[in-house]
Design a protein around this motif. Sequence first.
Motif, PDB file in Angstrom:
ATOM      1  N   SER A  87      14.092  47.670  19.281  1.00  0.00           N
ATOM      2  CA  SER A  87      12.705  47.632  18.856  1.00  0.00           C
ATOM      3  C   SER A  87      12.430  48.398  17.565  1.00  0.00           C
ATOM      4  CB  SER A  87      11.810  48.194  19.968  1.00  0.00           C
ATOM      5  OG  SER A  87      12.189  49.523  20.269  1.00  0.00           O
ATOM      6  N   LEU A  88      13.285  49.366  17.237  1.00  0.00           N
ATOM      7  CA  LEU A  88      13.002  50.211  16.085  1.00  0.00           C
ATOM      8  C   LEU A  88      12.918  49.445  14.762  1.00  0.00           C
ATOM      9  CD1 LEU A  88      12.429  52.968  14.941  1.00  0.00           C
ATOM     10  CD2 LEU A  88      14.901  53.415  14.867  1.00  0.00           C
ATOM     11  N   PRO A  89      13.872  48.541  14.450  1.00  0.00           N
ATOM     12  CA  PRO A  89      13.741  47.799  13.185  1.00  0.00           C
ATOM     13  C   PRO A  89      12.435  47.027  13.072  1.00  0.00           C
ATOM     14  CG  PRO A  89      15.942  47.515  14.099  1.00  0.00           C
ATOM     15  CD  PRO A  89      15.121  48.198  15.150  1.00  0.00           C
ATOM     16  N   ALA A  90      11.978  46.455  14.184  1.00  0.00           N
ATOM     17  CA  ALA A  90      10.726  45.692  14.151  1.00  0.00           C
ATOM     18  C   ALA A  90       9.536  46.599  13.866  1.00  0.00           C
ATOM     19  CB  ALA A  90      10.516  44.954  15.483  1.00  0.00           C
ATOM     20  N   PHE A  91       9.548  47.808  14.427  1.00  0.00           N
ATOM     21  CA  PHE A  91       8.445  48.738  14.177  1.00  0.00           C
ATOM     22  C   PHE A  91       8.476  49.256  12.731  1.00  0.00           C
ATOM     23  CE2 PHE A  91       8.416  49.790  18.932  1.00  0.00           C
ATOM     24  CZ  PHE A  91       7.396  48.873  19.166  1.00  0.00           C
ATOM     25  N   ILE A  92       9.695  49.499  12.219  1.00  0.00           N
ATOM     26  CA  ILE A  92       9.822  49.907  10.817  1.00  0.00           C
ATOM     27  C   ILE A  92       9.291  48.809   9.905  1.00  0.00           C
ATOM     28  CG2 ILE A  92      11.489  50.409   8.984  1.00  0.00           C
ATOM     29  CD1 ILE A  92      13.225  51.766  11.120  1.00  0.00           C
ATOM     30  N   GLN A  93       9.646  47.576  10.229  1.00  0.00           N
ATOM     31  CA  GLN A  93       9.169  46.424   9.456  1.00  0.00           C
ATOM     32  C   GLN A  93       7.653  46.281   9.569  1.00  0.00           C
ATOM     33  OE1 GLN A  93      10.112  42.465  10.982  1.00  0.00           O
ATOM     34  NE2 GLN A  93      10.816  41.870   8.936  1.00  0.00           N
ATOM     35  N   GLN A  94       7.138  46.509  10.758  1.00  0.00           N
ATOM     36  CA  GLN A  94       5.694  46.426  10.985  1.00  0.00           C
ATOM     37  C   GLN A  94       4.955  47.423  10.099  1.00  0.00           C
ATOM     38  OE1 GLN A  94       4.018  48.189  14.650  1.00  0.00           O
ATOM     39  NE2 GLN A  94       3.259  46.126  15.127  1.00  0.00           N
ATOM     40  N   ALA A  95       5.447  48.663  10.055  1.00  0.00           N
ATOM     41  CA  ALA A  95       4.820  49.684   9.216  1.00  0.00           C
ATOM     42  C   ALA A  95       4.915  49.315   7.739  1.00  0.00           C
ATOM     43  CB  ALA A  95       5.493  51.039   9.465  1.00  0.00           C
ATOM     44  N   ALA A  96       6.061  48.781   7.341  1.00  0.00           N
ATOM     45  CA  ALA A  96       6.252  48.394   5.944  1.00  0.00           C
ATOM     46  C   ALA A  96       5.326  47.242   5.553  1.00  0.00           C
ATOM     47  CB  ALA A  96       7.704  48.007   5.696  1.00  0.00           C
ATOM     48  N   CYS A  97       5.134  46.307   6.472  1.00  0.00           N
ATOM     49  CA  CYS A  97       4.217  45.192   6.201  1.00  0.00           C
ATOM     50  C   CYS A  97       2.784  45.699   6.050  1.00  0.00           C
ATOM     51  CB  CYS A  97       4.296  44.158   7.322  1.00  0.00           C
ATOM     52  SG  CYS A  97       5.807  43.174   7.319  1.00  0.00           S
TER      53      CYS A  97
END
Length: 410
Positions: A293-303
Motif C-alpha cells: 500500500s505504501l507506493p500507492a499512498f506516496i503516489q496519492q500524496a504526489a498527485c
Amino acid sequence: MMPSVQEQEAITRLMAFFKEWDDGGRVTRCRILNNFITYNQGKMGPELEQEFSQGGSLFFARLTTWLRLSYMFGTCGNEILQAISIFLAAAGSSRYKVEFVEVGGILTLLEILGMKHLNEQQKMEALKLLQILARAGRKYKELICESYGVRAVAECLAISKSEETQEQAQVVLELLAHGNPKFQTQVYKGLIALLASAYPKAQHLALQTLRIVQGIVQTAHPAIVEPLLGVLQSMHLEVQYEALQLIRDLMRTDVRPALLQRLVALLRPSRKDHFMTQPQILDDPTVPQMMDSLPAFIQQAACAKAIGILARESTVLCEELVQLRVIHHLLFVMGNKEHTESQRQASLAVEYFVSLFPVVEEQVRTTIGEKLFQMLMENAEILYMKLDRVQIEILISNQVNIPGIKEVTE
C-alpha cells in the motif's frame, strides 16, 4: 625518390614497434597501450600521424582488430578503448572515425554495454566513445540508432549499478536526440521506457533527459502518461521533483487532458494502481520491495501536490480540474488517516481552490460543515492532526459536485 636518412630511421623504428606489438602477449601489449595513452592524450590527428611516421592508421587498425577479438574476455579492455578514444577524439581525425565504423566498431561498443561480466569501467569507456561519434554529426548518430543503439544504451542505463556509467549513458541518449530528426522519437520512447527502471538514479536521469527531449520532439506521446505517473510512487525526492517538473511541462501538450484526468483518478487508486508494471529487463530482484500500500499512498500524496502546483499556475487548469470533480476526491484524501502526507497535500490544495472560487467555497462549507471548514481555513497544513472520527467520516463520504465553474468565474 629515395627516403632520407631520418625517414628511414623513422620507418625502421615503426616496423620495430609493430613487430613488438604483433609478437607481444597481453602484458607487453598492455604496457604499450599505457605508454601510448600517457604520451598522446589531447594530440591532433596530424600529430598522431607524425608520431607513427604517417602510419597511424596501421596502429589504429591493430587496436580495432584486437578490440574485436578480445572484448568478450575483457583483456586490457580499458586500455584498448582509451587508446582508440585518443584517435577518435583527435582534431582532424575524421579518417579514424570512418575506419572505426567500417570495421564494425559501433556494434562492438554496443555489445560491450550488454555484457554482464564486463566491468563498469569498460562500459563507461565504450559510452565515451559513442559520445565522441555522436558529436561528430548526424551521420554517426543515425548509424548508432540503426544499430539498435538507443535500446542498448537505455538498457545499460536502466540496469547499471554504477552512477557514473548511468550518467555517461544519459549523455549518449541526449546527444542522439539532438540534430537527429529521423530517430529523435525513438530516443524519446526509449526514455519513457526507462521510467519503469528499478533504480531511482536511472529514473532521475531519464526524467531529466525527457524534459530536454520533450522540447525537441514537442508533441507528447500518449504513452508517457502512465509511466510518468507511476514514477510518483518513488520514495526519492529528486525523482519526485523531476516528475512534477515534467508534468508541468506537459500541460502545454496534447496529453494534458489525459494527464489531468489520471492525476485526479489516482487520488483514489484502485488495487491495480498499487503496483508499477515494468519490463522484465528493468526488474532487479536485489532492490528492496516496499509494502503493497505504501507506493500507492506516496503516489496519492504526489498527485495531490501536483494538483496544487498546477492550480496555482493557471486559472484555466483550476477550472478543468474542478470539472473533473477534483474537490470531491481531495476531500476524500483529507480523510485518509493512513497517510498523513496525502492528507496534508490534499488540504493545501482544497484551501487554494476555496480561496479562488466562491462557488467552491460555498459547496465545501456546506458539505463538511462550518466547524471543519473554519479549521481548514485557519491552518490547512496541520488539519490532519486535529480531525476526529466524525469529521473523517464526513470527508470520506462527501458527495460534493461543482458543475458550471466556468460560467461562475466568467
